[in-house]
Design a protein around this motif. Structure first.
Motif, mmCIF file in Angstrom:
data_model
loop_
_atom_site.group_PDB
_atom_site.id
_atom_site.type_symbol
_atom_site.label_atom_id
_atom_site.label_comp_id
_atom_site.label_asym_id
_atom_site.label_seq_id
_atom_site.Cartn_x
_atom_site.Cartn_y
_atom_site.Cartn_z
ATOM 1 N N TRP B 96 13.365 7.471 1.708
ATOM 2 C CA TRP B 96 13.848 7.459 0.319
ATOM 3 C C TRP B 96 15.370 7.279 0.326
ATOM 4 O O TRP B 96 16.098 7.957 1.014
ATOM 5 N N THR B 101 12.134 3.587 -2.754
ATOM 6 C CA THR B 101 11.511 4.785 -3.328
ATOM 7 C C THR B 101 10.417 5.339 -2.437
ATOM 8 O O THR B 101 9.574 6.092 -2.902
ATOM 9 N N GLY B 102 10.402 4.960 -1.166
ATOM 10 C CA GLY B 102 9.407 5.484 -0.242
ATOM 11 C C GLY B 102 8.027 4.917 -0.484
ATOM 12 O O GLY B 102 7.033 5.561 -0.145
ATOM 13 N N LYS B 103 7.944 3.741 -1.067
ATOM 14 C CA LYS B 103 6.631 3.147 -1.321
ATOM 15 C C LYS B 103 6.126 2.458 -0.063
ATOM 16 O O LYS B 103 6.891 2.014 0.790
ATOM 17 N N LEU B 104 4.797 2.345 0.051
ATOM 18 C CA LEU B 104 4.181 1.644 1.163
ATOM 19 C C LEU B 104 4.049 0.156 0.845
ATOM 20 O O LEU B 104 3.631 -0.209 -0.253
#
Lengths: 118, 116
Positions: B96, B101-104
């Protein structure tokens, strides 16, 4: 623990109609995601919520797609009006933490809603 | 942004043989690499993952390897069984920060068929 719940499982609509999908994430999970999976492809992120705030909607076609997460729990994704190219499986997912997906906060998927637009 | 490429798109093996699926990623900051199995009519299920500070991880018949220098990671399934038949996805994410946003981000998927 109960998994991510989604409804309906299937939906068939005509182009230009509207449709809504519902998701209930795993209890206590702060982050909720909507992915679109077109046949033969990997899931593509549409929108990401942290609690009830949007943190990423860069890939959401905002002229026709909208989503909300009321009270930081359930979420709905709406398409209005639908196009033929919206035919896909819409996957809801959730993760525990507030900083996205990590080893300690993996992503859990529901079984999806298969949308067919004719 | 991150891009994940996955190969092959289809893989057919005889029961008992090994299967290998390979993925490459573009973001050198990526630090978490999960693998998902998707059966017909179901959502993807996490089967194994690896962090960037680990080179290899095993869980019974499945293993993942990571080469950070080359930016690629692989899934190895040994002694394949008919119930291993499914679509497998690799994915990657970075920590993050203001630009992430730390999305995969997922690969395109590999359809594995195990013939009895």
């Amino acid at each position: 623990e109960a998994g991510v719940a989604q409804s309906p499982r299937y939906k068939i609509i005509e182009k230009r109609q509207s449709v809504a999908f519902w998701c209930n994430p795993i209890s206590g999970h702060a982050t909720l995601y909507w992915y679109q999976q077109i046949l033969g492809q990997g899931p593509k992120l549409l929108i990401q919520f942290q609690n009830n705030g949007v943190v990423d909607d860069s890939q959401l076609p905002k002229d026709r797609f909208s989503a909300e997460r009321l009270k930081g729990v359930d979420s709905t994704l709406k398409i209005q009006p639908a196009k033929l190219e919206d035919s896909a499986v819409y996957l809801c997912a959730s993760s525990l933490g507030q900083t996205g997906v990590t080893h300690n906060s993996p992503l859990h998927f529901g079984n999806g809603t298969r949308l067919t637009v004719t | 942004g991150e891009n994940v490429e996955q190969h092959p798109s289809t893989l057919s093996v005889q029961e008992g043989d090994s299967a290998v699926i390979k993925c490459t990623y573009s973001d050198s900051a990526s630090n978490y690499f999960p693998w998902y199995k998707q059966e017909l009519g179901k959502g993807p299920q996490l089967i194994i993952d690896i962090r960037s500070n680990v080179g290899e991880k095993k869980d019974q018949r499945i293993a993942v390897t990571l080469n950070k220098t080359a930016k690629h990671f692989s899934l190895h399934i040994t002694e394949t069984q008919p119930e291993d038949s499914a679509v497998y996805f690799c994915a990657a994410t970075s920590p993050w920060r203001s630009s992430n946003t730390g999305k995969l981000i997922f690969g395109q998927g590999t359809t594995l068929q195990v013939k009895p």
